[in-house]
Design a protein around this motif. Structure first.
Motif, PDB file in Angstrom:
ATOM      1  N   GLY A  30       0.788  -1.221   0.000  1.00  0.00           N
ATOM      2  CA  GLY A  30       0.000   0.000   0.000  1.00  0.00           C
ATOM      3  C   GLY A  30       0.817   1.266   0.000  1.00  0.00           C
ATOM      4  O   GLY A  30       0.309   2.320   0.383  1.00  0.00           O
ATOM      5  N   ILE A  31       2.080   1.216  -0.406  1.00  0.00           N
ATOM      6  CA  ILE A  31       2.936   2.399  -0.400  1.00  0.00           C
ATOM      7  C   ILE A  31       3.038   3.010  -1.793  1.00  0.00           C
ATOM      8  O   ILE A  31       3.103   4.220  -1.944  1.00  0.00           O
ATOM      9  CB  ILE A  31       4.330   2.035   0.158  1.00  0.00           C
ATOM     10  CG1 ILE A  31       4.210   1.704   1.646  1.00  0.00           C
ATOM     11  CG2 ILE A  31       5.332   3.160  -0.066  1.00  0.00           C
ATOM     12  CD1 ILE A  31       5.496   1.363   2.318  1.00  0.00           C
ATOM     13  N   VAL A  32       3.032   2.171  -2.823  1.00  0.00           N
ATOM     14  CA  VAL A  32       3.115   2.636  -4.210  1.00  0.00           C
ATOM     15  C   VAL A  32       1.790   2.333  -4.909  1.00  0.00           C
ATOM     16  O   VAL A  32       1.219   1.254  -4.724  1.00  0.00           O
ATOM     17  CB  VAL A  32       4.284   1.957  -4.943  1.00  0.00           C
ATOM     18  CG1 VAL A  32       4.354   2.437  -6.388  1.00  0.00           C
ATOM     19  CG2 VAL A  32       5.596   2.251  -4.241  1.00  0.00           C
ATOM     20  N   ALA A  33       1.302   3.275  -5.712  1.00  0.00           N
ATOM     21  CA  ALA A  33       0.042   3.098  -6.446  1.00  0.00           C
ATOM     22  C   ALA A  33       0.219   3.599  -7.867  1.00  0.00           C
ATOM     23  O   ALA A  33       1.085   4.435  -8.156  1.00  0.00           O
ATOM     24  CB  ALA A  33      -1.097   3.842  -5.762  1.00  0.00           C
ATOM     25  N   ASN A  34      -0.604   3.085  -8.781  1.00  0.00           N
ATOM     26  CA  ASN A  34      -0.612   3.553 -10.160  1.00  0.00           C
ATOM     27  C   ASN A  34      -1.329   4.893 -10.252  1.00  0.00           C
ATOM     28  O   ASN A  34      -2.340   5.120  -9.573  1.00  0.00           O
ATOM     29  CB  ASN A  34      -1.306   2.542 -11.076  1.00  0.00           C
ATOM     30  CG  ASN A  34      -0.528   1.252 -11.218  1.00  0.00           C
ATOM     31  OD1 ASN A  34       0.704   1.253 -11.235  1.00  0.00           O
ATOM     32  ND2 ASN A  34      -1.243   0.141 -11.315  1.00  0.00           N
ATOM     33  N   VAL A  35      -0.804   5.774 -11.098  1.00  0.00           N
ATOM     34  CA  VAL A  35      -1.454   7.063 -11.337  1.00  0.00           C
ATOM     35  C   VAL A  35      -2.564   6.858 -12.359  1.00  0.00           C
ATOM     36  O   VAL A  35      -2.314   6.410 -13.481  1.00  0.00           O
ATOM     37  CB  VAL A  35      -0.439   8.107 -11.838  1.00  0.00           C
ATOM     38  CG1 VAL A  35      -1.136   9.422 -12.134  1.00  0.00           C
ATOM     39  CG2 VAL A  35       0.661   8.319 -10.799  1.00  0.00           C
ATOM     40  N   ARG A  36      -3.795   7.183 -11.964  1.00  0.00           N
ATOM     41  CA  ARG A  36      -4.945   7.027 -12.862  1.00  0.00           C
ATOM     42  C   ARG A  36      -5.164   8.321 -13.626  1.00  0.00           C
ATOM     43  O   ARG A  36      -5.128   9.404 -13.050  1.00  0.00           O
ATOM     44  CB  ARG A  36      -6.181   6.647 -12.064  1.00  0.00           C
ATOM     45  CG  ARG A  36      -6.051   5.293 -11.365  1.00  0.00           C
ATOM     46  CD  ARG A  36      -7.225   5.042 -10.445  1.00  0.00           C
ATOM     47  NE  ARG A  36      -7.248   5.995  -9.331  1.00  0.00           N
ATOM     48  CZ  ARG A  36      -8.181   6.007  -8.378  1.00  0.00           C
ATOM     49  NH1 ARG A  36      -9.178   5.122  -8.417  1.00  0.00           N
ATOM     50  NH2 ARG A  36      -8.138   6.896  -7.407  1.00  0.00           N
ATOM     51  N   ARG A  37      -5.408   8.191 -14.949  1.00  0.00           N
ATOM     52  CA  ARG A  37      -5.495   9.358 -15.823  1.00  0.00           C
ATOM     53  C   ARG A  37      -6.897   9.543 -16.391  1.00  0.00           C
ATOM     54  O   ARG A  37      -7.059  10.105 -17.470  1.00  0.00           O
ATOM     55  CB  ARG A  37      -4.507   9.195 -16.980  1.00  0.00           C
ATOM     56  CG  ARG A  37      -3.048   9.246 -16.578  1.00  0.00           C
ATOM     57  CD  ARG A  37      -2.592  10.673 -16.412  1.00  0.00           C
ATOM     58  NE  ARG A  37      -1.139  10.783 -16.281  1.00  0.00           N
ATOM     59  CZ  ARG A  37      -0.488  11.925 -16.300  1.00  0.00           C
ATOM     60  NH1 ARG A  37      -1.150  13.055 -16.424  1.00  0.00           N
ATOM     61  NH2 ARG A  37       0.819  11.947 -16.159  1.00  0.00           N
ATOM     62  N   THR A  38      -7.914   9.061 -15.681  1.00  0.00           N
ATOM     63  CA  THR A  38      -9.281   9.240 -16.190  1.00  0.00           C
ATOM     64  C   THR A  38      -9.612  10.716 -16.347  1.00  0.00           C
ATOM     65  O   THR A  38     -10.177  11.139 -17.350  1.00  0.00           O
ATOM     66  CB  THR A  38     -10.292   8.575 -15.239  1.00  0.00           C
ATOM     67  OG1 THR A  38      -9.910   7.202 -15.057  1.00  0.00           O
ATOM     68  CG2 THR A  38     -11.684   8.654 -15.807  1.00  0.00           C
ATOM     69  N   ASN A  39      -9.245  11.528 -15.361  1.00  0.00           N
ATOM     70  CA  ASN A  39      -9.420  12.977 -15.454  1.00  0.00           C
ATOM     71  C   ASN A  39      -8.376  13.625 -14.547  1.00  0.00           C
ATOM     72  O   ASN A  39      -7.781  12.952 -13.689  1.00  0.00           O
ATOM     73  CB  ASN A  39     -10.842  13.407 -15.052  1.00  0.00           C
ATOM     74  CG  ASN A  39     -11.227  12.897 -13.680  1.00  0.00           C
ATOM     75  OD1 ASN A  39     -10.609  13.263 -12.684  1.00  0.00           O
ATOM     76  ND2 ASN A  39     -12.252  12.043 -13.631  1.00  0.00           N
ATOM     77  N   PRO A  40      -8.122  14.925 -14.694  1.00  0.00           N
ATOM     78  CA  PRO A  40      -7.077  15.576 -13.886  1.00  0.00           C
ATOM     79  C   PRO A  40      -7.336  15.513 -12.388  1.00  0.00           C
ATOM     80  O   PRO A  40      -6.400  15.407 -11.601  1.00  0.00           O
ATOM     81  CB  PRO A  40      -7.092  17.020 -14.400  1.00  0.00           C
ATOM     82  CG  PRO A  40      -7.653  16.937 -15.776  1.00  0.00           C
ATOM     83  CD  PRO A  40      -8.645  15.826 -15.734  1.00  0.00           C
ATOM     84  N   LEU A  41      -8.600  15.581 -11.974  1.00  0.00           N
ATOM     85  CA  LEU A  41      -8.898  15.537 -10.550  1.00  0.00           C
ATOM     86  C   LEU A  41      -8.541  14.181  -9.956  1.00  0.00           C
ATOM     87  O   LEU A  41      -8.060  14.092  -8.817  1.00  0.00           O
ATOM     88  CB  LEU A  41     -10.379  15.843 -10.311  1.00  0.00           C
ATOM     89  CG  LEU A  41     -10.816  17.274 -10.581  1.00  0.00           C
ATOM     90  CD1 LEU A  41     -12.317  17.422 -10.346  1.00  0.00           C
ATOM     91  CD2 LEU A  41     -10.045  18.243  -9.701  1.00  0.00           C
ATOM     92  N   GLN A  42      -8.778  13.121 -10.698  1.00  0.00           N
ATOM     93  CA  GLN A  42      -8.430  11.797 -10.201  1.00  0.00           C
ATOM     94  C   GLN A  42      -6.916  11.648 -10.062  1.00  0.00           C
ATOM     95  O   GLN A  42      -6.420  11.051  -9.104  1.00  0.00           O
ATOM     96  CB  GLN A  42      -8.986  10.733 -11.139  1.00  0.00           C
ATOM     97  CG  GLN A  42      -8.874   9.313 -10.590  1.00  0.00           C
ATOM     98  CD  GLN A  42      -9.444   8.284 -11.539  1.00  0.00           C
ATOM     99  OE1 GLN A  42      -9.176   8.333 -12.735  1.00  0.00           O
ATOM    100  NE2 GLN A  42     -10.241   7.374 -11.034  1.00  0.00           N
ATOM    101  N   MET A  43      -6.169  12.204 -11.025  1.00  0.00           N
ATOM    102  CA  MET A  43      -4.712  12.141 -10.937  1.00  0.00           C
ATOM    103  C   MET A  43      -4.211  12.902  -9.712  1.00  0.00           C
ATOM    104  O   MET A  43      -3.340  12.427  -8.976  1.00  0.00           O
ATOM    105  CB  MET A  43      -4.097  12.719 -12.206  1.00  0.00           C
ATOM    106  CG  MET A  43      -2.585  12.599 -12.267  1.00  0.00           C
ATOM    107  SD  MET A  43      -1.857  13.565 -13.588  1.00  0.00           S
ATOM    108  CE  MET A  43      -2.125  15.225 -12.971  1.00  0.00           C
TER     109      MET A  43
END
Length: 641
Positions: free
Chosen positions: A508-521
């Motif tokens: 739970g320390i590293v996560a993928n950056v989600r690019r659905t929209n700027p707010l989610q990123m």
């Protein structure tokens, strides 16, 4: 009369606009300008980039400096000794530097080194990383023995042997040369004379080697986009890593504050000075006393130091306190009721039963040293050295350490009387956030230790017999792929080193950056997580705490087992970074350093703590605070202090 009053104050009233619509417009304009100025100066992901930049500029050099020197011993196989003496080696690291990301372009006739940008890493599924270079110093030496009568200065004023450890130097003549010996290598020869072992350096080499490749954060000081006017994307703010083409980011880890003392009453009354390293932790506890003459059970105070547990009164005298009255002055309890008197008398009685004549400083030091040296992991240093190293490391001097120990006892007794509250571990003021710099340093240290062990094993083969170390090619011994592949594997799997337990990994320390929209990123880049032993029994950790107000958005939390454990930082939340110590400024505004204060003045003035360490007192607290605020508002002291 109202008209007369308004006429007399006409110039003032003319400056005040009573129109509600214009006031709302001015307030909206001010809010927009303030928000724009805040985001231009800090931004939404400044805590990620600033932490990584601090690690690159200062943290990585401090990490290698903390590794110290490690020894390489020969295999001691008689069949491989050869004609010469056993050869030993010592290895230490010097200056460390990180270069910018590059890669080899092999498309042309001649391979060339070109810049690597985040765009290259995305399109070719590469890791956006930079080479880490470090100076490695190696010394090869042998041990030489000599009789005690032959180790003194000769008639010419020179001493025959060289080398040695700090603190083991003998006296020399006017030539300034000193003969040194290694601790623990003394013995008796057949003639009855003592034999000392000295170092004879055979060869020495300092060379820069490649430690491995470190992932580079986009838009950090190492990133090429930080120097270009145009980047890969106009709206890309960075703050993430590119591992094999995938965008990864750190989730800030909520950890208990390690720069303060903790008072708890579960399962028993206990006050602890908790640090990252277990050997430096100190605990004071109320233990149950046995029934004896004059006492019907009751409690006494014990201290746990370097895995040894004994009555705290003995440690006070080992630190240089000379009488029971002085101990009470150091603790600083003015009004002693019957329960406290019984606790103190039981502590003195227990100390007398365990160590006779404990009021003698030499006897108390000998007793504590005997207990510590017979513990589970005994230190190799003498008493003064390991007390200075492991007992309240941020405080210097035996007297100041005794005063801080007395403050811990006072907190314990006040909590037992109900005059001090126990510390709440769920309060956000008692937590700290581990960000990119601290997390990478933790993982990098583990892989460097692994590479060191491999290096020692490979060097031991060349130390045996008449073989020579390949000092001109130190990269032959150091496997840089251990660091490179280890960091890539940790980013890819998300399994990270535990902050305290070396053999465990946490998720739970590293996560993928989600690019659905700027707010989610942005939400992914501003997440924080609280690590618990078992998510099903988190207890109060899941429930919102009033201290979250203005710092965390606890409503945006996932469903399932991570509900309440994963949270988001509020929009205008700023995570403080490391700054230089403002000790000189504190003295200039009225603080008196602790080592210059008499015992009578210690308890009659207010205490000043800096990062959890007691550094001084202030006679006038109101004046001190007002002067401190004026320096902070004038930016002489950092606003985050």
């Amino acid at each position: 009369m109202a008209d007369v009053a308004s006429t007399s104050q006409g110039p003032t009233d003319m400056d005040i606009d009573h129109d509600p619509e214009s006031q709302i417009e001015k307030l909206e304009k001010f809010s927009k300008e303030a928000a724009r100025a805040f985001f231009e100066e800090y931004g939404l992901i400044s805590h990620q980039i600033s932490s990584y930049n601090d690690f690159v500029e200062h943290g990585i050099q401090e990490l290698f400096d903390s590794l110290g020197e490690f020894n390489v011993e020969p295999g001691y196989d008689p069949s491989k000794k050869g004609d010469s003496a056993w050869k030993h080696a010592t290895i230490s690291f010097g200056k460390v530097k990180l270069e910018r990301p590059t890669f080899w372009n092999t498309k042309g006739d001649v391979p060339e080194m070109v810049k690597m940008t985040p765009r290259h890493a995305r399109l070719q599924n590469m890791t956006y990383s930079a080479p880490l270079m470090a100076e490695m110093k190696i010394q090869v030496y042998t041990h030489e023995g000599s009789d005690k009568g032959k180790t003194g200065p000769s008639s010419s004023g020179k001493v025959s042997h060289q080398g040695g450890d700090k603190g083991k130097t003998g006296s020399s003549s006017s030539s300034g040369k000193v003969w040194c010996s290694d601790k623990g290598k003394t013995g008796s020869s057949s003639s009855g004379k003592e034999t000392y072992m000295g170092r004879k350096i055979i060869d020495e080499e300092t060379k820069e080697i490649m430690i491995g490749r470190i992932p580079v954060m986009v838009r950090s000081v190492l990133c090429w986009l930080n120097t270009h006017d145009k980047g890969d994307c106009l709206f890309d703010s960075g703050g993430y890593f590119l591992i094999k083409g995938m965008e990864k980011t750190f989730i800030a880890q909520e950890q208990r504050c390690l720069t303060r003392i903790w008072l708890t009453n579960i399962p028993s009354w206990n006050v602890g000075y908790v640090t990252e390293f277990k050997r430096s932790r100190v605990y004071c506890k109320l233990a149950e006393a046995g029934k004896g003459e004059g006492f019907n059970g009751g409690r006494f105070i014990t201290v746990s130091f370097l895995y040894a547990i004994f009555p705290i009164w003995i440690l006070f005298f080992a630190l240089g306190v000379t009488s029971d009255k002085e101990v009470l002055t150091v603790i600083g309890i003015e009004d002693l009721d019957a329960s406290l008197v019984n606790i103190i008398l039981a502590t003195i009685k227990e100390a007398g039963e365990q160590c006779e004549d404990f009021r003698n400083v030499a006897k108390a030091r000998e007793y504590v040293d005997q207990l510590v040296k017979s513990s589970k992991f005994p230190p190799t240093e003498p008493f003064d050295e390991y007390v200075d190293k492991y007992l309240f490391k941020g405080i210097e001097g035996m007297r100041d350490k005794a005063l801080f120990l007395g403050y811990m006892v006072k907190c314990l007794l006040l909590g037992f009387l109900g005059k001090r509250k126990c510390d709440n571990k769920d309060d956000f003021r008692n937590k700290r956030l581990d960000r990119a710099g601290e997390l990478i340093a933790r993982e990098l240290r583990a892989h460097i230790w692994h590479a060191e062990k491999r290096m020692i094993k490979s060097m031991q083969r060349d130390l045996c017999g008449d073989r020579e170390l390949r000092l001109d090619d130190l990269d032959h011994y150091w496997d840089s792929s251990i660091v490179t592949n280890g960091l890539n594997r940790a980013f890819s799997t998300g399994a990270w080193c535990h902050p305290y337990k070396r053999t465990e990994r946490c998720s739970g320390i590293v996560a993928n950056v989600r690019r659905t929209n700027p707010l989610q990123m942005m939400s992914d880049l501003r997440k924080s997580r609280q690590q618990v032993a078992y998510a099903g029994k988190a207890g109060d950790a899941r429930y919102p705490n009033p201290s979250y107000w203005g710092k965390l958005c606890f409503l945006s939390t996932p469903d399932g087992e991570n509900c309440g454990l994963v949270k988001n930082l509020s929009v205008t939340a700023i995570v403080s970074s490391k700054i230089t110590s403002p000790m000189d400024h504190l003295v200039s505004i009225g603080m008196v350093k602790l080592n210059t204060v008499s015992l009578t003045d210690v308890n009659t003035n207010d205490k000043v703590f800096l990062n959890g360490d007691w550094v001084g007192i202030c006679p006038d607290a109101n004046e001190f605070v007002s002067n401190f605020r004026s320096l902070r508002r004038s930016k002489i002291i950092n606003p985050q202090v």
